[in-house]
Design an enzyme around this catalytic site. Structure first.
Site, mmCIF file in Angstrom:
data_model
loop_
_atom_site.group_PDB
_atom_site.id
_atom_site.type_symbol
_atom_site.label_atom_id
_atom_site.label_comp_id
_atom_site.label_asym_id
_atom_site.label_seq_id
_atom_site.Cartn_x
_atom_site.Cartn_y
_atom_site.Cartn_z
ATOM 1 N N PRO A 149 0.827 -1.222 0.000
ATOM 2 C CG PRO A 149 -0.142 -1.124 2.130
ATOM 3 C CD PRO A 149 0.664 -2.009 1.226
ATOM 4 C CD GLU A 161 0.892 -4.824 11.203
ATOM 5 O OE1 GLU A 161 1.257 -3.754 10.689
ATOM 6 O OE2 GLU A 161 -0.287 -5.075 11.461
ATOM 7 N NE ARG A 194 -8.534 -6.789 -20.389
ATOM 8 C CZ ARG A 194 -8.756 -5.727 -21.112
ATOM 9 N NH1 ARG A 194 -7.930 -4.714 -21.070
ATOM 10 N NH2 ARG A 194 -9.815 -5.648 -21.899
ATOM 11 C CG ASP A 222 -10.478 -2.137 -22.901
ATOM 12 O OD1 ASP A 222 -11.673 -2.278 -23.194
ATOM 13 O OD2 ASP A 222 -9.706 -3.079 -22.664
HETATM 14 C C1 LIG Z 1 -2.088 -5.789 5.903
HETATM 15 S S1 LIG Z 1 -1.006 -5.392 4.601
HETATM 16 C C2 LIG Z 1 0.342 -4.619 5.429
HETATM 17 C C3 LIG Z 1 0.163 -3.160 5.541
HETATM 18 C C4 LIG Z 1 1.352 -2.464 6.210
HETATM 19 N N1 LIG Z 1 1.377 -2.749 7.603
HETATM 20 C C5 LIG Z 1 1.226 -0.954 5.993
HETATM 21 O O1 LIG Z 1 0.535 -0.307 6.779
HETATM 22 O O2 LIG Z 1 1.799 -0.436 5.009
HETATM 23 C C6 LIG Z 1 -0.353 -6.948 4.110
HETATM 24 C C7 LIG Z 1 0.097 -7.038 2.681
HETATM 25 O O3 LIG Z 1 -0.991 -6.853 1.803
HETATM 26 C C8 LIG Z 1 -0.568 -6.264 0.609
HETATM 27 N N2 LIG Z 1 -1.364 -5.041 0.391
HETATM 28 C C9 LIG Z 1 -2.268 -4.518 1.236
HETATM 29 N N3 LIG Z 1 -2.839 -3.429 0.735
HETATM 30 C C10 LIG Z 1 -2.298 -3.245 -0.482
HETATM 31 C C11 LIG Z 1 -2.485 -2.266 -1.501
HETATM 32 N N4 LIG Z 1 -3.329 -1.254 -1.368
HETATM 33 N N5 LIG Z 1 -1.765 -2.403 -2.633
HETATM 34 C C12 LIG Z 1 -0.873 -3.407 -2.791
HETATM 35 N N6 LIG Z 1 -0.657 -4.352 -1.842
HETATM 36 C C13 LIG Z 1 -1.358 -4.281 -0.715
HETATM 37 C C14 LIG Z 1 0.929 -6.003 0.727
HETATM 38 O O4 LIG Z 1 1.623 -7.035 0.076
HETATM 39 C C15 LIG Z 1 1.120 -6.028 2.235
HETATM 40 O O5 LIG Z 1 2.424 -6.425 2.592
#
Ligand SMILES: C[S@@+](CC[C@H](N)C(=O)[O-])C[C@H]1O[C@@H](n2cnc3c(N)ncnc32)[C@H](O)[C@@H]1O
Length: 234
Positions: free
Chosen positions: A87, A114, A152, A167
């Site tokens: 994220p 986490e 795609r 698209d």
């Molecule tokens: C619960 S999340 C960890 C979030 C992290 N503690 C933070 O606050 O940045 C667990 C995993 O989900 C994935 N993930 C969660 N949200 C995401 C997003 N918006 N985009 C891409 N990957 C995401 C990532 O691989 C991340 O390591």
């Protein structure tokens, strides 16, 4: 394109890629999707891949050793990119998807809990990509979105029937509305222009609808499109 996905849940990746257009693309050797489980690389006798965070706090952190070893076990081709789903990364866009479609291999790192021990980032130095400003439980869905969107764009994945040329985003605008049979449904008729077989009129109608929708639904994109138009006509 080879997609090598590091995930604690390989079935999630394999199942999705075993349906519809993704399955067809695999069978046609346009893509090859491999799921690699870091748990198979852990040196811990209990097969642990996560542990509590130094400094305290909630949740479990993915340990560096299984991820780095799993990553290093992957055979890299010359034109390869490594992406961590996170994220905290760059928000995914059509431009980024187009850029990735030029590689021959994508190695995708899916987190969970986490997230990753920071040393995984420091050692592997991946590009970080986010699906948006929200937090999911794991990186598998974003990895699948990326695999799907990139696939795609590869020649042969979509038949003529599913062409990506028109698209949304391909020309900087969102797509015009679609209609199919019947001609009238609950009193709502298909626009007359789509029935007359005049392709010039149809294209003009679609273009105007595309503009109208973009202006209404995505004023940010519309402003960007206008700016580009002005630059090309200047
Ligand atoms: C619960 S999340 C960890 C979030 C992290 N503690 C933070 O606050 O940045 C667990 C995993 O989900 C994935 N993930 C969660 N949200 C995401 C997003 N918006 N985009 C891409 N990957 C995401 C990532 O691989 C991340 O390591």
């Amino acid at each position: 394109m080879i997609f090598d996905v590091l995930t604690l849940f390989p079935e999630m990746i394999e199942n999705y890629c075993n349906f519809s257009i993704m399955k067809r693309a695999s069978e046609a050797n346009i893509i090859s999707v491999n799921a690699i489980n870091p748990r198979d690389f852990t040196l811990d006798k209990h097969k642990k891949v996560d542990d509590t965070p130094y400094g305290g706090g909630a949740g479990m952190v993915l340990m560096a050793q299984p991820y780095v070893d799993a990553y290093e076990s992957i055979k890299k081709v010359e034109n390869s990119v490594t992406v961590m789903l996170s994220p905290q990364g760059e928000p995914l866009s059509d431009d980024i998807v187009n850029e990735f479609a030029n590689f021959d291999q994508m190695i995708l790192l899916c987190g969970h809990y986490e997230g990753f021990d920071e040393r995984i980032r420091e050692i592997i130095k991946p590009r970080e990509i986010s699906l948006g400003d929200f937090v999911l439980t794991g990186g598998e869905l974003p990895a699948l979105c990326l695999i799907d969107a990139v696939s795609r764009k590869l020649e042969g994945t979509l038949g003529k029937i599913e062409s990506a040329d028109e698209d949304s985003f391909s020309n900087g605008l969102i797509e015009y509305p679609h209609y199919t049979k019947p001609r009238v449904y609950r009193g709502l008729s298909v626009p007359e222009v789509l029935l007359n077989g005049n392709h010039k009129d149809i294209n003009e109608f679609r273009f105007q609808k595309s503009l109208e929708r973009t202006k209404l639904k995505r004023p940010d994109l519309y402003a960007k499109w206008l700016k580009n138009q002005n630059q090309t006509t200047d």
